[in-house]
Design a protein around this motif. Structure first.
Motif, PDB file in Angstrom:
ATOM      1  N   LYS A 203      -0.008  -0.100  -5.738  1.00 35.34           N
ATOM      2  CA  LYS A 203       0.252   0.757  -6.819  1.00 35.34           C
ATOM      3  C   LYS A 203       0.605  -0.255  -7.945  1.00 35.34           C
ATOM      4  O   LYS A 203       1.679  -0.378  -8.584  1.00 35.34           O
TER       5      LYS A 203
ATOM      6  N   HIS B 249       0.817  -1.144  -0.080  1.00 37.42           N
ATOM      7  CA  HIS B 249       0.089  -0.058  -0.011  1.00 37.42           C
ATOM      8  C   HIS B 249       0.851   1.307   0.039  1.00 37.42           C
ATOM      9  O   HIS B 249       1.712   1.412   1.047  1.00 37.42           O
ATOM     10  N   ASN B 250       0.699   2.020  -1.064  1.00 39.12           N
ATOM     11  CA  ASN B 250       1.511   3.368  -1.041  1.00 39.12           C
ATOM     12  C   ASN B 250       2.952   3.224  -1.199  1.00 39.12           C
ATOM     13  O   ASN B 250       3.919   4.064  -0.751  1.00 39.12           O
TER      14      ASN B 250
END
Length: 964
Positions: A343, A301-302
């Motif tokens: 991503k 995540h991120n």
């Protein structure tokens, strides 16, 4: 004479005599022993049979009470022989819901027993009967510590299971070191149990996480799948609890990084051959695969680098997993969640959406529901990919399962754009017509919203709103009625004539079913009364005949005499008939209308009676004023801070609105509503003191340049004052404003700045911020005069004072034509899109956008996406409901420093379903060089409980150049 003659038998020797004596003793004394021996307790299986054989609840209670009495007796007599059996029976009684707390101490005695069978029942009883609220709970700590150091792995396993189940914070701190040692044990069974126990300890006491960090990473190098699952579960919990721990696992600390390690394990599982030990329906250890996919989602995540490392393996899992079994669908579901949360590449996202599209075709309704719910949560990530499955989603609107229909409806609205608005609206109108009552209110309101946002022409939008009114019936919310009336008010004359004729035809077709079409009736009579002359002189459309004046008056009479028409609708009808009397040419029909109105002068309902008396006076004593007082309402015009006016979203001749031009931008966020009879003035919010002006920075002594507290722009309520003077804001206003903007030490004696009264026009009250409908007080004065003492109602208590502008009108202010009707008050609700139509499209180029998290609490995530655009800062608020509960009456409010101007559009909705999203657009312009900070107030209802959150957001992109 032999020996037998003397009575002597040689076979009767000493052994025989001894045996006879023993038999006699055992027979006599055995009977005595039976009278004093404690009877053997009932076995557990026998107790279960007795309870199941009970025919009534009373018989069952009798069996349980009798057995509990016996068990209590054995506990008092310290019977250690049958303690294990008695505790087992007591646990079964506890599972049935009967009290069993009196066995707590006996469980502790069993845990101290050296026998494994006793320990097993003792620890099981401790897990069921003990919790940290009991004092007895602390007595087991020492026993657990001794058994954690036992040489028998099964005893250690019992202690670890019990510690994980009932550990209090104090017990966890005492025994965490022992558990950490066992995580390094050479025994695989103990390592697995220790890892699971550590997971439960961290869940209870997160600060103990650091103790287990060194031993945790090595768990991923195990080959035993049980240890791997325990280790992945433990790491997942650590990463969710602490951002520092998440960063720790992403770094290389001497061993392989965790992401490549997890990718390697997952790849081995996919490519591994058949393994009877781990195979479930042809899939190799799906439990471990699901755990790893969830951990990868958290790690990626991120994080672009971690996401890049796991893209290939996610693609392999998505393409190689068998979908014929539910096990494979579970893995694919976790894969989709991971792809959409990291991503990932664009092609991978399309693949994930296509998997969900296949789920929608599954015969299992649970899988279809999961697919719809996931698409609803991820539609913002790749809406074009979801659009390919639009037809399948629309088919789900016909599903017999109510949950699937609800999710399909919400997803269908999320997919609507300017290209598919006509096709989607057609399908949704069909759904609305046949939908259950619970769907009609929400569906109708959202139909109005999308029609307002994406309408291709005003006639199409009018036809759509008419279809909504017909299909939803009485389930239509007030905001639909007010939006429809305002749209008609701002339409060109030819469109007003067209919709008036269509409404007449609709009323004519439902003559005998008024009861379930009240909102349609209200809109229809308002339109016919307002534009009756246009309707009578319009051209014939399709198969709708032009009505005669007598037909119109006859319809009004039927409505007013009908018992199936509600009082509110009769109020609309009575005011509409008074206005229609000035639109018709026939003196005979005008006299007939007068007769109908005069009949209400003695009506039992006080409001209808008052209207009847007042309108009768207009016919008798003030007939020369009646045409002027009851003339058509003007279009609602909103005066922008720069002085430009906007007449509506469909006014082709109006100039384009530039919200950031002008020399004198007010930061109050208030607008004036231009009236027909007086000159419109712009309203300003005065500051309460210089200290309040300096609350968020800047330096000007202008008391009229206050803070921009901006509600949703579709809440306009006309207000009045009884004496024609502007009242002074009360002290509660100051306190509530300070409550929103932070703690400010302000002297109580500081006088608030007075707000000058308006010379004309209608003031804007910001009370009703959470509702698109307008709650207008019933008028009690003759038409053309604003009723005295009328104020907007609100349900927010202190929030009233916080956001009330306290702007009033003189008592003698003349209302623009037609405002005496209840509908005219409703029509003053603003349409945000007509004012800020240039905000309706969001630039999809997020290259320079900055995302700020305003709130992430209780499953509600509120983010602000800010970017500089056209010399101002454009901010899009997105609220996402990640919980499993529907959040209702969602209200977002913002305040900015006085050196900024804030303009807000109305939100996309007020209800957040699980996985649902609400968006709201804002623009901030700067009038001086200053740092932008924004104070937010977010309120909503969860399960009927009101929740209020306040926060401050900073770190916005560099402000645009101040306007000169």
């Amino acid at each position: 004479m032999n020996a037998s003659d003397h009575g002597f038998n040689p076979a009767f020797n000493m052994a025989t005599i001894r045996q006879a004596i023993n038999d006699t003793i055992e027979r006599d004394f055995g009977a005595l022993l039976k009278t004093v021996r404690i009877p053997t307790p009932t076995r557990l299986r026998d107790l279960i049979r007795q309870i199941r054989a009970a025919r009534t609840a009373a018989e069952e209670r009798a069996v349980v009470n009798r057995e509990c009495a016996y068990i209590r007796g054995t506990f008092r007599e310290e019977d250690s022989v049958w303690r294990c059996r008695n505790i087992a029976k007591l646990l079964y009684i506890h599972m049935l819901g009967y009290p069993a707390h009196f066995g707590q101490l006996e469980c502790l005695k069993l845990t101290a027993s050296p026998r494994f069978t006793d320990k097993r029942i003792g620890y099981l009883g401790a897990m069921l009967l003990l919790d940290e609220r009991q004092d007895v709970h602390l007595l087991i700590t020492n026993c657990l510590k001794n058994d954690l150091n036992s040489t028998t792995q099964f005893v250690v396993g019992l202690a670890l299971c019990t510690l994980g189940a009932i550990a209090s914070p104090e017990m966890a701190r005492d025994l965490a070191g022992e558990v950490e040692k066992l995580m390094r044990s050479p025994n695989a069974y103990i390592r697995k149990k220790a890892a699971l126990c550590a997971f439960r300890i961290i869940k209870r006491v997160p600060e103990l996480m650091e103790i287990f960090l060194p031993a945790t990473r090595s768990l991923l190098n195990e080959k035993n799948h049980g240890i791997l699952i325990a280790g992945v579960t433990l790491i997942t919990e650590m990463c969710e609890k602490s951002q520092d721990t998440l960063n720790h696992f992403k770094k290389d600390s001497g061993n392989q990084e965790i992401v490549p390690n997890l990718v390697r394990i997952l790849k081995n599982l996919i490519l591994a051959g058949y393994s009877p030990e781990h195979d479930v329906s042809g899939v190799s250890d799906p439990f471990l695969q699901v755990k790893i996919l969830r951990l990868l989602r958290i790690l990626g995540h991120n994080d672009p680098d971690a996401s890049e490392a796991m893209n290939d393996i996610l693609a392999q899992v998505a393409t190689n997993t068998e979908t014929s079994k539910n096990v494979g669908n579970t893995i694919l579901y976790e894969t989709v969640l991971s792809i959409m949360d990291i991503k990932s590449e664009g092609g991978l996202r399309v693949l994930a959406v296509n998997i969900l599209g296949r789920f929608l075709l599954n015969s299992d309704k649970n899988i279809r529901y999961v697919a719809l719910n996931t698409l609803l949560r991820t539609v913002h990530a790749d809406i074009s990919a979801v659009q390919r499955h639009r037809s399948t989603i629309l088919e789900c609107l016909k599903d017999p399962d109510v949950s699937i229909r609800r999710r399909a409806m919400e997803l269908s609205f999320a997919l609507i754009n300017s290209q598919n608005i006509r096709a989607m609206s057609k399908e949704l109108l069909i759904f609305l017509e046949k939908a259950d009552a619970e769907f009609k209110a929400q569906c109708s309101s959202r139909m109005v919203h999308v029609a307002e946002r994406y309408a291709t022409s005003i006639r199409w939008r009018l036809d759509t709103l008419l279809s909504v009114l017909i299909a939803a019936g009485n389930y239509v919310r007030d905001d639909v009625v007010s939006s429809t009336i305002q749209l008609i008010l701002n339409s060109p004359p030819e469109e007003q004539a067209y919709i008036g004729l269509r409404l007449w035809d609709s009323l004519h077709n439902i003559t005998n079913s008024f009861e379930d079409k009240q909102p349609l009736l209200q809109v229809a009579v308002w339109t016919i009364g307002e534009y009756g002359d246009l309707v009578l002189s319009s051209e014939r459309i399709e198969d709708v005949e032009i009505p005669a004046e007598s037909e119109l008056v006859e319809l009004y009479q039927k409505l007013l005499w009908s018992t199936s028409v509600s009082t509110a609708s009769k109020q609309y009808t009575l005011v509409s008939l008074a206005k229609l009397s000035t639109r018709i040419n026939s003196k005979e029909e005008e006299a007939r209308a007068k007769q109908i109105i005069e009949a209400f002068g003695s009506h039992l309902h006080i409001d209808l009676q008052q209207r009847g008396v007042e309108f009768s006076q207009l016919f008798r004593d003030y007939s020369h004023l009646r045409p002027a007082l009851l003339e058509k309402m003007p279009k609602i015009q909103k005066s922008l801070p720069n002085g430009n006016d906007s007449s509506g979203i469909f006014d082709e001749h109006s100039n384009s609105i530039d919200l950031i031009e002008g020399d004198d931008l007010e930061s109050s966020g208030l607008m004036s509503l231009s009236g027909g009879g007086g000159g419109g003035g712009s309203l300003k919010v005065g500051s309460d003191s210089n200290a309040l002006l300096d609350l968020l920075g800047g330096g000007s002594d202008d008391p009229a340049d206050g803070l921009g507290i901006v509600p949703p722009t579709n809440s306009i309520i006309p207000t009045a004052n009884t004496n024609g003077k502007a009242p002074m804001p009360s002290s509660s206003n100051n306190q509530d404003l300070l409550d929103l903007l932070g703690g400010l030490d302000m002297p109580a004696s500081t006088p608030p700045a007075a707000i000058p009264p308006l010379g004309g026009g209608i003031g804007l009250d910001l009370n009703s911020l959470n509702d698109n409908s307008i709650k207008a007080a019933t008028t009690s004065t003759p038409a053309g005069t604003l009723p005295t003492g009328m104020t907007g109602s609100s349900s927010f208590g202190g929030l009233d004072n916080l956001l009330n502008s306290n702007v009033t009108l003189p008592a003698t202010t003349t209302i623009p034509t037609g405002l005496a009707s209840p509908t005219s008050l409703i029509n003053s609700s603003s349409t945000a899109n007509s004012l800020f139509s240039d905000f309706s499209s969001i630039n999809n180029n997020e290259e320079h956008a900055k995302t700020l998290t305003a709130l992430d609490k209780n499953g509600l995530l509120v983010q602000l996406v800010a970017k500089n655009s056209g010399g101002c800062l454009q901010i899009v608020m997105t609220a996402v409901n990640n919980s499993l509960t529907t959040l209702e009456q969602y209200l977002f409010q913002a305040a900015v420093p006085r050196s900024f101007t804030l303009q807000m559009l109305s939100p996309s909705g007020s209800t957040l379903a699980p996985g649902g999203t609400i968006t709201q657009e804002m623009r901030v312009t700067s009038t001086a060089k200053a740092t932008l900070r924004m104070r937010l107030r977010i309120s909503y209802q969860c399960d009927g409980n009101p929740i209020l959150e306040q926060t401050e957001v900073s770190g916005f992109p560099e402000e645009p150049t101040p306007l000169e």
